[in-house]
Design a protein around this motif. Sequence first.
Motif, PDB file in Angstrom:
ATOM      1  N   VAL A 273       0.845  -1.202   0.000  1.00 46.98           N
ATOM      2  CA  VAL A 273       0.000   0.000   0.000  1.00 46.98           C
ATOM      3  C   VAL A 273       0.879   1.251   0.000  1.00 46.98           C
ATOM      4  N   ALA A 274       1.933   1.229   0.867  1.00 44.85           N
ATOM      5  CA  ALA A 274       2.795   2.411   0.964  1.00 44.85           C
ATOM      6  C   ALA A 274       3.538   2.653  -0.344  1.00 44.85           C
ATOM      7  N   THR A 275       4.053   1.576  -0.949  1.00 46.33           N
ATOM      8  CA  THR A 275       4.793   1.724  -2.201  1.00 46.33           C
ATOM      9  C   THR A 275       3.914   2.330  -3.284  1.00 46.33           C
ATOM     10  N   THR A 276       2.700   1.796  -3.404  1.00 48.40           N
ATOM     11  CA  THR A 276       1.802   2.292  -4.439  1.00 48.40           C
ATOM     12  C   THR A 276       1.498   3.769  -4.228  1.00 48.40           C
ATOM     13  N   LEU A 277       1.219   4.121  -2.977  1.00 48.16           N
ATOM     14  CA  LEU A 277       0.892   5.522  -2.702  1.00 48.16           C
ATOM     15  C   LEU A 277       2.078   6.426  -2.994  1.00 48.16           C
ATOM     16  N   GLN A 278       3.286   5.951  -2.648  1.00 44.73           N
ATOM     17  CA  GLN A 278       4.480   6.756  -2.919  1.00 44.73           C
ATOM     18  C   GLN A 278       4.638   7.008  -4.407  1.00 44.73           C
ATOM     19  N   LEU A 279       4.539   5.925  -5.180  1.00 46.74           N
ATOM     20  CA  LEU A 279       4.681   6.059  -6.636  1.00 46.74           C
ATOM     21  C   LEU A 279       3.661   7.049  -7.188  1.00 46.74           C
ATOM     22  N   LEU A 280       2.405   6.843  -6.801  1.00 48.24           N
ATOM     23  CA  LEU A 280       1.340   7.617  -7.418  1.00 48.24           C
ATOM     24  C   LEU A 280       1.370   9.077  -6.961  1.00 48.24           C
ATOM     25  N   LEU A 281       1.592   9.308  -5.664  1.00 45.12           N
ATOM     26  CA  LEU A 281       1.564  10.695  -5.188  1.00 45.12           C
ATOM     27  C   LEU A 281       2.680  11.509  -5.826  1.00 45.12           C
ATOM     28  N   PHE A 282       3.851  10.895  -5.962  1.00 41.69           N
ATOM     29  CA  PHE A 282       4.942  11.683  -6.525  1.00 41.69           C
ATOM     30  C   PHE A 282       4.851  11.812  -8.030  1.00 41.69           C
ATOM     31  N   SER A 283       4.184  10.870  -8.713  1.00 35.91           N
ATOM     32  CA  SER A 283       3.955  11.137 -10.132  1.00 35.91           C
ATOM     33  C   SER A 283       2.890  12.225 -10.270  1.00 35.91           C
ATOM     34  N   GLY A 284       1.953  12.254  -9.313  1.00 36.51           N
ATOM     35  CA  GLY A 284       0.988  13.350  -9.307  1.00 36.51           C
ATOM     36  C   GLY A 284       1.666  14.698  -9.122  1.00 36.51           C
ATOM     37  N   LEU A 285       2.686  14.709  -8.271  1.00 35.10           N
ATOM     38  CA  LEU A 285       3.439  15.945  -8.055  1.00 35.10           C
ATOM     39  C   LEU A 285       4.128  16.381  -9.352  1.00 35.10           C
ATOM     40  N   ALA A 286       4.710  15.400 -10.067  1.00 29.84           N
ATOM     41  CA  ALA A 286       5.362  15.724 -11.338  1.00 29.84           C
ATOM     42  C   ALA A 286       4.347  16.269 -12.330  1.00 29.84           C
ATOM     43  N   PHE A 287       3.139  15.673 -12.340  1.00 29.02           N
ATOM     44  CA  PHE A 287       2.086  16.172 -13.232  1.00 29.02           C
ATOM     45  C   PHE A 287       1.762  17.627 -12.923  1.00 29.02           C
ATOM     46  N   TRP A 288       1.657  17.904 -11.623  1.00 30.19           N
ATOM     47  CA  TRP A 288       1.275  19.254 -11.215  1.00 30.19           C
ATOM     48  C   TRP A 288       2.342  20.264 -11.645  1.00 30.19           C
ATOM     49  N   LEU A 289       3.616  19.854 -11.556  1.00 29.77           N
ATOM     50  CA  LEU A 289       4.700  20.762 -11.916  1.00 29.77           C
ATOM     51  C   LEU A 289       4.803  20.978 -13.424  1.00 29.77           C
ATOM     52  N   PHE A 290       4.564  19.902 -14.194  1.00 25.30           N
ATOM     53  CA  PHE A 290       4.763  19.997 -15.641  1.00 25.30           C
ATOM     54  C   PHE A 290       3.435  19.951 -16.394  1.00 25.30           C
ATOM     55  N   MET A 291       2.376  20.390 -15.707  1.00 23.57           N
ATOM     56  CA  MET A 291       1.044  20.239 -16.258  1.00 23.57           C
ATOM     57  C   MET A 291       0.897  20.899 -17.618  1.00 23.57           C
ATOM     58  N   ASP A 292       1.573  22.015 -17.767  1.00 28.58           N
ATOM     59  CA  ASP A 292       1.402  22.794 -18.982  1.00 28.58           C
ATOM     60  C   ASP A 292       1.802  22.016 -20.226  1.00 28.58           C
ATOM     61  N   ARG A 293       2.725  21.077 -20.047  1.00 32.74           N
ATOM     62  CA  ARG A 293       3.231  20.334 -21.213  1.00 32.74           C
ATOM     63  C   ARG A 293       2.260  19.260 -21.678  1.00 32.74           C
ATOM     64  N   LEU A 294       1.247  18.964 -20.875  1.00 37.92           N
ATOM     65  CA  LEU A 294       0.376  17.842 -21.212  1.00 37.92           C
ATOM     66  C   LEU A 294      -0.933  18.272 -21.843  1.00 37.92           C
TER      67      LEU A 294
END
Lengths: 582, 67
Positions: A461-482
């Motif tokens: 559970v922790a691993t999955t949440l870590q992966l997903l939350l930090f990819s969400g963070l990357a999305f938020w930072l680079f949102m404009d490119r998507l």
Amino acid sequence: MISFHPALFFIVGAILLPLVQTKFVRHMLLLGTPLLSFFSLLALEEGALWTADFFSYQLILLKSDPLSLVFAYVFVIASFTSFVYSLHVKNKGEHAAALLYVGGSLGVTFAGDWFTLLVSWELMAVSSVFLIWYRGTRTSLAAGFRYLMVHLLGGSFLLAGIVLHVGEGGNFYLTALPREGLATSLILISFILNAAVPPLHAWLTDAYPEATITGSVFLSAFTTKSAVYILLRVFPGAEILVWLGAIMAFYGVVYAAMENDVRRLLSYHIVSQVGYMVCGVGLGTPLSMNGAAAHAFCHILYKALLFMGVGVVIEATGKSKLTDLQGKNLYPRLPMAFFLYMIGAFSISGVPLFSGFVSKNMIVTAAGEVHRPFVHTLLHLASIGTFLSTTLKLPYGTWFGQAWKNRNEQRNLQIKNLPINMIIAMVLNALLCLIIGIFPTMLYQILPYEAEFLPYTVYSVATTLQLLLFSGLAFWLFMDRLRGTAAINIDIDWIYRRGAIWFYKMCNAVAFARSGLQKAVNSLLDLVTIIGINPLSFPSKWRRKEKKLIRYDPDNYRPPIGVAICSFLALFSLFFFVFVCF
Amino acid sequence: MKKKIALISAVLLYSLANLAIPTDEAHFVWEKFPLFNLAFGFIGCVFIIALAKILGKILQKNEDYYD
């Protein structure tokens, strides 16, 4: 006890449907067929139940075991919710095509021999193409033709493989095939074509987004997953599938991140998710194969839910591209569709408590247990990509997208009223996703192989949440490119879509060269004839440009056909006379 | 500005909290590094976005390309 073939209900339903006149009876037929089929499934015992003699072979039309039952359950459940979703559609042809399509997939699931498999396989291809054509646009017609051509090619590979396999004295009944030989390769190619494994996947991402809104919900469920089923039965533990599956899982998410059409984006995620299953089949451990079956089960439900969600948006607005939808702020007007879509999106990304988490992790864990670091990493990357485009990019662009708004465009979209059955179907599918996610043992106890798996450990559970939350963070930072860009992405189908144009051009060039050559040879012949009449007079004639050339006409020099007949008869009577007299 | 500080502190707190998760179940050595999955999630996501952007330059054509 008499057992009914679950596919029979769907085929009989398709035959009865055109006779139905009233709306009520049509609804009863569409909802009753999956229900009856489900009850027949519950009553099925294991073993070969329906056999038929066909020339010197004995066909097994209905053979049930735990593996076929898992897929049959989900096919019937998904067909029920999909028919609820398409209840408002008045076109009987579309419903009949869907019924036959489900029937074909159940035929594949219960086929016990190669011939039954082939017939059901082709029935699926031929009936499903109508779900694309009934959209009625020029692009859907063309995409449908391409879809049909590719599937008929795959079907001929299957037929050729079966003929070779059985001709070489191979088993006529469906069992795991030997790992080498031409027959095996041909059969494998036809299976991975239906499973949409790159480079044979382009038919899917080409055709599914062009299908009718309700048709694409059906399409998303059956073709690829019946291919996964048959791979599990015939090619368990084939090493090539591990690599194909892992690459395909990653391939799909990269294309999805570029995509602008919402249904095409989800189609690329079918490719990606089926990659997990193909990889699970290839790994060949009980856990990975259980994972493949479980993931197919969950995938059918949440993928149908996702297609239903964007289908609602397309039905309401008529738009299917992110560039047309982003910044239009649809959320206040279609909130239910958003929430239900998000349940599907969390399921496909494998968020804990949603269905994808309990099935996808089985395959990823199995890859870790047999120490395949590269495969394990690719599958993790694919999870991140899935979260990125289905859970963040698509819903943000479709229902919100203020940051991606086109500056010069302000007009709001017209929203059509939605049929209530569409939302009910989504609720049903969303509930199923949640139930499987929260009570995974319900799914685990029908899985075909013996393997222990605990989905909810602190670490996973922790691993999955870590992966997903930090990819969400990357999305938020680079949102404009998507943000969606108005463009199409070239994929393998380029070879036959552009290639066809070049092929026509090449044919034209060859035809042009041939007719040119013919003209040249003819004029050369003319010249020879002119010289041949009287070589001495030729130069003078040339100078005076006298072109009174008498062309050669064979009739000038040969007698009429009557002369030949006459002489033949004369000779014949002469012989006869001579023979009789002497 | 306040939002940014709040976000950064939330990220830091979350990362710190995750240091406490035992990694006995990890299958590979690198998964036992502290905060490996956090970094992998972030870098993987950036990698996919970058790859999609680069491939898009080559593969994206006008919508009437096939007409």
